[in-house]
Every structure is written in structure tokens, then in C-alpha cells.
Design a protein around this motif. Structure first.
Motif, PDB file in Angstrom:
ATOM      1  N   TRP A  33       0.823  -1.213   0.000  1.00  0.00           N
ATOM      2  CA  TRP A  33       0.000   0.000   0.000  1.00  0.00           C
ATOM      3  C   TRP A  33       0.850   1.253   0.000  1.00  0.00           C
ATOM      4  CZ3 TRP A  33      -2.923  -2.411   4.561  1.00  0.00           C
ATOM      5  CH2 TRP A  33      -3.881  -3.305   4.084  1.00  0.00           C
ATOM      6  N   PHE A  34       1.927   1.237   0.814  1.00  0.00           N
ATOM      7  CA  PHE A  34       2.794   2.394   0.925  1.00  0.00           C
ATOM      8  C   PHE A  34       4.107   1.956   1.552  1.00  0.00           C
ATOM      9  CE2 PHE A  34       0.138   2.196   4.705  1.00  0.00           C
ATOM     10  CZ  PHE A  34       0.999   2.431   5.767  1.00  0.00           C
ATOM     11  N   THR A  35       5.124   2.817   1.469  1.00  0.00           N
ATOM     12  CA  THR A  35       6.358   2.578   2.198  1.00  0.00           C
ATOM     13  C   THR A  35       6.351   3.486   3.412  1.00  0.00           C
ATOM     14  OG1 THR A  35       7.585   4.197   0.894  1.00  0.00           O
ATOM     15  CG2 THR A  35       7.658   1.885   0.147  1.00  0.00           C
ATOM     16  N   GLU A  36       7.159   3.119   4.369  1.00  0.00           N
ATOM     17  CA  GLU A  36       7.142   3.851   5.631  1.00  0.00           C
ATOM     18  C   GLU A  36       8.514   3.800   6.265  1.00  0.00           C
ATOM     19  OE1 GLU A  36       3.892   3.357   8.745  1.00  0.00           O
ATOM     20  OE2 GLU A  36       5.467   1.996   9.446  1.00  0.00           O
ATOM     21  N   PRO A  85       4.683   3.478  -4.583  1.00  0.00           N
ATOM     22  CA  PRO A  85       3.573   3.760  -3.679  1.00  0.00           C
ATOM     23  C   PRO A  85       3.874   4.993  -2.813  1.00  0.00           C
ATOM     24  CG  PRO A  85       4.860   1.921  -2.822  1.00  0.00           C
ATOM     25  CD  PRO A  85       5.450   2.279  -4.157  1.00  0.00           C
ATOM     26  N   ALA A  86       2.850   5.505  -2.195  1.00  0.00           N
ATOM     27  CA  ALA A  86       3.005   6.665  -1.320  1.00  0.00           C
ATOM     28  C   ALA A  86       3.998   6.328  -0.208  1.00  0.00           C
ATOM     29  CB  ALA A  86       1.657   7.064  -0.730  1.00  0.00           C
ATOM     30  N   LYS A  95      -6.899   1.503   1.854  1.00  0.00           N
ATOM     31  CA  LYS A  95      -7.949   2.044   0.988  1.00  0.00           C
ATOM     32  C   LYS A  95      -7.811   3.562   0.875  1.00  0.00           C
ATOM     33  CE  LYS A  95     -11.198  -1.630   2.156  1.00  0.00           C
ATOM     34  NZ  LYS A  95     -12.411  -1.939   2.902  1.00  0.00           N
ATOM     35  N   GLN A  96      -7.474   4.222   1.989  1.00  0.00           N
ATOM     36  CA  GLN A  96      -7.325   5.676   1.972  1.00  0.00           C
ATOM     37  C   GLN A  96      -6.139   6.093   1.108  1.00  0.00           C
ATOM     38  OE1 GLN A  96      -7.027   6.612   6.118  1.00  0.00           O
ATOM     39  NE2 GLN A  96      -9.199   6.229   6.497  1.00  0.00           N
ATOM     40  N   ARG A 156      -6.318   8.382  -2.305  1.00  0.00           N
ATOM     41  CA  ARG A 156      -5.540   9.614  -2.481  1.00  0.00           C
ATOM     42  C   ARG A 156      -4.648   9.531  -3.711  1.00  0.00           C
ATOM     43  NH1 ARG A 156      -3.982  10.724   3.845  1.00  0.00           N
ATOM     44  NH2 ARG A 156      -6.075  11.296   4.479  1.00  0.00           N
ATOM     45  N   MET A 157      -4.009   8.386  -3.918  1.00  0.00           N
ATOM     46  CA  MET A 157      -3.155   8.218  -5.100  1.00  0.00           C
ATOM     47  C   MET A 157      -3.982   8.338  -6.381  1.00  0.00           C
ATOM     48  SD  MET A 157      -0.032   7.951  -4.095  1.00  0.00           S
ATOM     49  CE  MET A 157       0.767   7.389  -5.584  1.00  0.00           C
ATOM     50  N   SER A 158      -5.181   7.785  -6.395  1.00  0.00           N
ATOM     51  CA  SER A 158      -6.064   7.874  -7.546  1.00  0.00           C
ATOM     52  C   SER A 158      -6.447   9.330  -7.817  1.00  0.00           C
ATOM     53  CB  SER A 158      -7.312   7.019  -7.311  1.00  0.00           C
ATOM     54  OG  SER A 158      -8.209   7.170  -8.367  1.00  0.00           O
TER      55      SER A 158
END
Length: 192
Positions: free
Chosen positions: A44-47, A137-138, A173-174, A178-180
Motif C-alpha cells: 500500500w505504501f512505504t514507511e 507507492p506513497a 484504501k485511503q 488519495r493516489m487515484s
């Protein structure tokens, strides 16, 4: 958006145990979190966790617990009792726990010695975070947390990463939403 409690699992191969001598408890120490180590969170994202992310929680929350497998029935130590000590150094969130003389703690020490268990996790709510949606990813940088517990764990949520996430899938999902939206805005700005 309501903040949800999150947990992360880290490889703590540098975990050390100090055997109990007469009248002493076993002591384990290691890192519950590592700074500046970007990690994939379920695709989903990196952190990554910024240095200093735990300093406020360590200073202000006088009742953080050490648990086994995030189970509040398996308390290994507690800052309030002085049996859990937390600190930050250049590497990350360091912990040291004086283990109780309980069956859970004795079994844990045996599993640590055998190498069957070698990971750690922490339960937190991010209070200051920074998101970069310009990358895919975000990417999220956690700058401050409200820390509830550190846990020695037997099963990480994601075997293929050094850090993992256990929580509901709502944040994924959030991030996707946001990416979309960012892609749509960029397409309009580019005249596509």
C-alpha cells in the motif's frame, strides 16, 4: 480520520539475554524499532520512522508495557514498575526488560536461546506523520507516536519484510484513494 492503533514487527537478531543469577531475573534487550529504514507496508505504501519519534512518548507516558505477542495477559515488564526501560539512540527504540519468574517468561527465554523467536513489535498511534503522495507507492514518515507497548513476537504479519503492519485495511484504501485522486489531478493539469 480517526487514528487507529498500529503495530510493527522488526527483526531483532541482536536481541540479547542475560541469564538469571541467584535472586535476579532474566533480562532481554534489543530494538523494538529501527530509524530511517524504509519498509514496504503490504504494497500500500512505504514507511520509515524518523529519529526522535518515540522521545515524547518515553518522556510523557510513564506506563508502557512489554508484552509477548501483543497479548495484554502476557506482561513481561512495565515502565511504571521499572522492569521495562526504553530509550532512543542513533539506531532506534531500544528496550531492556527484567523478565518475571513466570512460565511465559521462562518459555520465552528458552525460545530466544534456541533462535525460534527473534522479532519484536510495538503498538502505537501515529501523532505526527508526513505523507508523500508524489511517489508510488506513497511514502509515510512517522515523526511522533503515542507508544503503548513493545512486544516480543513469534509470528510477524509479513514474513518478507523486516517490519510489518497489523491493523485494519482502512489505511490502504485511503492511500489508494488519495493516489487515484492525485493521478486524476495530474492528468487534468497535463491536459490528458
Amino acid at each position: 480520520m480517526d487514528k487507529k492503533k498500529e503495530t510493527r514487527t522488526f527483526d531483532i537478531t541482536n536481541l540479547t539475554t542475560r541469564a538469571a543469577s541467584e535472586g535476579e531475573s532474566n533480562v532481554i534487550s534489543g530494538y523494538a524499532a529501527v530509524f530511517n529504514s524504509p519498509t514496504d507496508i503490504g504494497g500500500w505504501f512505504t514507511e520509515e520512522i524518523a529519529p526522535g519519534a518515540f522521545s515524547k512518548a518515553i518522556a510523557e507516558n510513564g506506563d508502557i508495557r512489554a508484552l509477548f505477542n501483543h497479548d495484554w495477559n502476557n506482561v513481561l515488564g512495565r515502565t511504571k514498575a521499572g522492569t521495562l526501560r526504553l530509550s532512543e539512540d542513533d539506531r532506534g527504540l531500544k528496550f531492556e526488560v527484567d523478565l518475571p519468574n513466570t512460565s511465559v517468561a521462562r518459555d520465552l527465554v528458552e525460545s530466544l536461546k534456541r533462535g525460534d523467536i527473534n522479532q519484536c513489535s510495538f503498538g502505537f498511534i501515529p501523532t505526527v506523520e508526513e505523507w508523500d503522495y508524489s511517489v508510488e507507492p506513497a511514502h509515510r514518515i512517522i515523526k511522533e507516536v503515542d507508544l503503548f507497548e513493545v512486544s516480543v513476537v513469534s509470528i510477524p504479519a509479513y514474513e518478507d519484510t523486516e517490519v510489518s503492519l497489523v491493523r485494519n485495511k482502512e489505511i490502504g484504501k485511503q492511500v489508494e484513494k488519495r493516489m487515484s485522486m492525485i493521478k486524476k489531478i495530474n492528468a487534468i493539469l497535463e491536459g490528458k
